[in-house]
Design a protein around this motif. Sequence first.
Motif, PDB file in Angstrom:
ATOM      1  N   TRP A 143       0.823  -1.217   0.000  1.00 13.39           N
ATOM      2  CA  TRP A 143       0.000   0.000   0.000  1.00 13.39           C
ATOM      3  C   TRP A 143       0.860   1.272   0.000  1.00 13.39           C
ATOM      4  O   TRP A 143       0.510   2.261  -0.647  1.00 13.39           O
ATOM      5  N   ASN A 144       1.943   1.221   0.771  1.00 15.16           N
ATOM      6  CA  ASN A 144       2.763   2.436   0.867  1.00 15.16           C
ATOM      7  C   ASN A 144       3.315   2.810  -0.505  1.00 15.16           C
ATOM      8  O   ASN A 144       3.329   3.973  -0.895  1.00 15.16           O
ATOM      9  N   GLU A 145       3.734   1.760  -1.218  1.00 19.58           N
ATOM     10  CA  GLU A 145       4.230   1.927  -2.578  1.00 19.58           C
ATOM     11  C   GLU A 145       3.122   2.493  -3.490  1.00 19.58           C
ATOM     12  O   GLU A 145       3.324   3.457  -4.228  1.00 19.58           O
ATOM     13  N   LEU A 146       1.964   1.867  -3.378  1.00 15.37           N
ATOM     14  CA  LEU A 146       0.812   2.312  -4.181  1.00 15.37           C
ATOM     15  C   LEU A 146       0.507   3.778  -3.946  1.00 15.37           C
ATOM     16  O   LEU A 146       0.213   4.530  -4.868  1.00 15.37           O
ATOM     17  N   GLN A 147       0.577   4.140  -2.682  1.00 15.11           N
ATOM     18  CA  GLN A 147       0.277   5.529  -2.339  1.00 15.11           C
ATOM     19  C   GLN A 147       1.315   6.477  -2.940  1.00 15.11           C
ATOM     20  O   GLN A 147       0.959   7.499  -3.519  1.00 15.11           O
ATOM     21  N   ARG A 148       2.572   6.072  -2.805  1.00 16.22           N
ATOM     22  CA  ARG A 148       3.643   6.911  -3.376  1.00 16.22           C
ATOM     23  C   ARG A 148       3.441   7.093  -4.877  1.00 16.22           C
ATOM     24  O   ARG A 148       3.429   8.203  -5.387  1.00 16.22           O
ATOM     25  N   GLU A 149       3.224   5.960  -5.547  1.00 17.56           N
ATOM     26  CA  GLU A 149       3.065   6.025  -7.003  1.00 17.56           C
ATOM     27  C   GLU A 149       1.822   6.826  -7.391  1.00 17.56           C
ATOM     28  O   GLU A 149       1.852   7.627  -8.317  1.00 17.56           O
ATOM     29  N   GLY A 150       0.758   6.569  -6.659  1.00 20.70           N
ATOM     30  CA  GLY A 150      -0.487   7.272  -6.944  1.00 20.70           C
ATOM     31  C   GLY A 150      -0.317   8.766  -6.797  1.00 20.70           C
ATOM     32  O   GLY A 150      -0.768   9.562  -7.631  1.00 20.70           O
ATOM     33  N   ARG A 151       0.341   9.158  -5.742  1.00 21.50           N
ATOM     34  CA  ARG A 151       0.521  10.592  -5.505  1.00 21.50           C
ATOM     35  C   ARG A 151       1.360  11.227  -6.587  1.00 21.50           C
ATOM     36  O   ARG A 151       1.082  12.342  -7.029  1.00 21.50           O
ATOM     37  N   GLU A 152       2.378  10.470  -7.012  1.00 22.76           N
ATOM     38  CA  GLU A 152       3.213  11.012  -8.097  1.00 22.76           C
ATOM     39  C   GLU A 152       2.382  11.214  -9.362  1.00 22.76           C
ATOM     40  O   GLU A 152       2.620  12.117 -10.147  1.00 22.76           O
ATOM     41  N   ALA A 153       1.394  10.353  -9.527  1.00 21.64           N
ATOM     42  CA  ALA A 153       0.522  10.470 -10.705  1.00 21.64           C
ATOM     43  C   ALA A 153      -0.631  11.446 -10.458  1.00 21.64           C
ATOM     44  O   ALA A 153      -1.571  11.514 -11.254  1.00 21.64           O
ATOM     45  N   GLY A 154      -0.585  12.126  -9.317  1.00 23.55           N
ATOM     46  CA  GLY A 154      -1.592  13.147  -9.042  1.00 23.55           C
ATOM     47  C   GLY A 154      -2.883  12.613  -8.442  1.00 23.55           C
ATOM     48  O   GLY A 154      -3.892  13.313  -8.407  1.00 23.55           O
ATOM     49  N   ARG A 155      -2.844  11.379  -7.958  1.00 21.41           N
ATOM     50  CA  ARG A 155      -4.066  10.821  -7.353  1.00 21.41           C
ATOM     51  C   ARG A 155      -4.034  11.040  -5.835  1.00 21.41           C
ATOM     52  O   ARG A 155      -2.973  10.991  -5.215  1.00 21.41           O
TER      53      ARG A 155
END
Lengths: 167, 795
Positions: B441-453
């Motif tokens: 999840w932490n990874e998902l969150q990081r990636e998501g945030r980078e993609a503006g989510r």
Amino acid sequence: MSDKHTITVTVNGHVYTDDCEARMTLADFLRRQCGLTGTHLGCEHGVCGACTVFLDDVAVRSCLTFAVQADGARISTVEGLAEGDELNTLQKSFQEHHGLQCGFCTPGMLICATELLRDNPNPTETEVREGISGVLCRCTGYDGIVKSVMAAADSQRDGVSESGSIS
Amino acid sequence: MTTTTEPKSTKYAGKPQPGIDDPSLLTGSSTYMDDITVPRMIEGAVLRSPVAHARITRIDVSKALELPGVFDVITGNDLVEIAGEQPVIWYPIPEQRIARAHALATDTVRWVGQGVAAVAAVDRYVAEDALELIEVDYEPLPVVADLEQALAPDAPKLYEDWPDNISGSMTLTAGDADAAFAEADVVVGASFRHHPGYGCPIETRGCISNWDVFSGRLDVWLGTQSPNLARELFAQVLSVPVSKVRVRTPEIGGGFGLKFDFYPEGVIAAILSRRSKRPVKLLEDRQESFVASSRSRDMRHDFEMALRSDGTILGLRGTAYGVLGGALGTVGSGPPWASVLTSMGPYKIPNQELTLKAVMTNRSPYGSYRGWGVPKGNIVHERLIELAARKLGMSRIELRRMNFPAPEEFPYFSGAAFTFDSGRYADCLDLATSAVEERGWNELQREGREAGRSIGIGYGFHIEPGAYGPSRVLNMVGLDHSGFDEVYVRMDSAGKVTVLSGQISTGQGTHTTYAQLVAEGLGVPIEDVTVVTGDTESCPYTGYGTGGSRAATLGGAAIVNATGRLKSKILRIGAELLEADPEDLELEDGRVSVRGAADSSVSTADIGYSAYRMLNGRLPESETPTLEEVDVFDPANMTTSYACTALLVEVDRQTGAVKLLDCLQAHDAGVIINPLLADGQLAGGLAQAFGGGLFEEFVYDDDGQIRTASFMDYLIPSATDIPPFHFYHQETPAPHIPGGMKGLGEAGTIAGVSVVGSAIDDALSDLGVTVCEFPMTPPRLLELIRAAQSGEATT
Ligand code: FES
Ligand code: FES
């Protein structure tokens, strides 16, 4: 209000002929006149889906259908799903994966999932969730139901590859 | 007691046994309330008040009585000739003013939906036709539509002879809260609001009452979680001996606490039955359920927490407002009281000052819903601890951890009423955080945030008081009922076993888990065990009912005890038959054999034959005939299970919509009887809480009219709204419960609301949003987002 109509329906292979008022719902006809109480009523306004039955092979809400509209139709309900004394693949899967708790939404859920697997034998988890989203379950949090439907799809596929036809 | 149970070899206990009632539920062959007809039965319907507050000046039922097919029409005045006021069983607030009402209003209506008259007719269609022919004149009275209006200095009063609308208040203290707040480095506080909702089982409530004046017997089929309690209360309200009342429960299509409470309709149906001399079925339809079934959750908590700069919590104080309705329901202000009692959660807080005010409004009566107040206690401690972490610049995980009692500090007194029995809270927290990591999840969150989510991870830690409760303690805190449980375990002449219990099953698997405990405890195949519940004439008395996370804990403990004694007797009889020492015998798979000499054995059928039929030469002289053990279990303390829940969400900043992506929970409910069913309980509860956290709300207008009385407006979650679930268990046994089980039926509903707030806050952490109100609907969230974007404070 008391004008009676005589209707004939075939439910799970049995023919029923009876009188009913024009305002009687198909759900009430099945439950009260045919004695098939497996079809449940959770809202009587077309949202919860507990009352879902097959009307000429299409899953419909029997609380939103008048009995007179079903005159001459072929209907199947939860009582018609088992194969003799054995649960069918989907029912077994619901038991094994805890796809039910109180069982009240279950008849509608089973009919809905039967239609889903008939039309899409290889559903993704998202497609299962969308497919059953018209039936509300208050007990399970849907987790067990989604697992049950996915597993039933798997065993249907295995049945196909082993025997060449859907088991 | 802080050890994890050693994995021991069991055949049934701890195994994922599928529900033993499932085959009949899956084939439509089981019998729910509305599936029952009894001979000569007619059907009823209730006329309900269309206004929230009014004096009834005239009722004319004559036209309704003339409608062909109508048997009887009653008003409140007819009802009071026979029935007393509806009962209240919880009195937690000393010297509280208790507003009682009859099952039908007599002169004043105080909420939309209050029963005014009732009809019995040949069927429900005709009964509803007749309702339309009843004429009622109402003289409107000023409406107190919500909490704020009720508390206003010039508020209209619901009860003229009261000084205000406050039914009662109380304050619980520990240590010195004022001093703690004075010396604190950091204070965080907020006003938390959980709007009203309800348990909403898909099967509505219903009953068939058959009151035969000639035999004096009242025979009731009732969709209830508490048949024994209902029998007591029917007897009390209708002045008939308890022995003349029989309550049976059919299959129940979900209860969720809502079907614990004792409602007017059972009494109304009884009166209609007595007068018309016919059994009367009375079913609530969905629309009625929004005004006739217990309204719950409706509370405001103005609370603050004091901490030292190192993160040590020093104090908690605040006032909780329970938004009661126009009269008290069965459990009075019990749930609001429980929210206050649990507002410190799993944390060590030496100084507390916790005030509860129970306030009357022109809403339907407040009552039970799974979680019973504790979800709102949870909102208080979990939202405050996250606010504190933010203010202190500390990790929200570490701040929680450092304030837990250590395993060796148990039993741990919380400061207000509850003593937590056992726990390894930090281990549970670690289990959850490592699962979050493992699931990426932490990874998902990081990636998501980078993609503006806007991806957020929410955390919540909860405690769940279960095994309600030691009878004398419950009496002391204001319950006019007991908390023990009783069970009969009986082996018959053919060696098969029947368990009789006063608990019932609403889908949580009581029958299955009881069969597992008996099969395991005795050493018989599970197919040989039958569980019988739901008839006060044959089943034993249970204090309370099936609520308060007590079925597995208290009923289970009684079964463990009774089964143990029954097994000893079976072995003693086996010893006589095998001419061996009972000590050398074992009972497995339904056979008693000499340990190590399997050919020397007898079956339970042989034992049954010897205890019931062929006693001579087979039953030891010292033994009484029959094979039955009774156990009454009254716990020494309640159980406290706990969990750490984590939730992954995505927020749409344009619409305010929240998408639940994934959910996991690390849970400890002591010894688990059935992991399959346990996970089902956790998932179902969480889904309900997500409904309360995001969608479900009784919305009222200024006239006290409910605007959400259908499933088109009251939104319970569907399969596309709910995320997948992943459960992780640790088992810290309940030290004083034989079998070691703790309650878990309410875990999800307690945990799932505050964690929604935590996840949304995290998704919007750049904005500094704080969610304090539930359900956090898209319009509410948009408002928070816009306020934050324009730089306004949001708490
Ligand atoms: S009963 Fe038909 S949809 Fe709810
Ligand atoms: S199993 Fe109870 S509503 Fe779905």
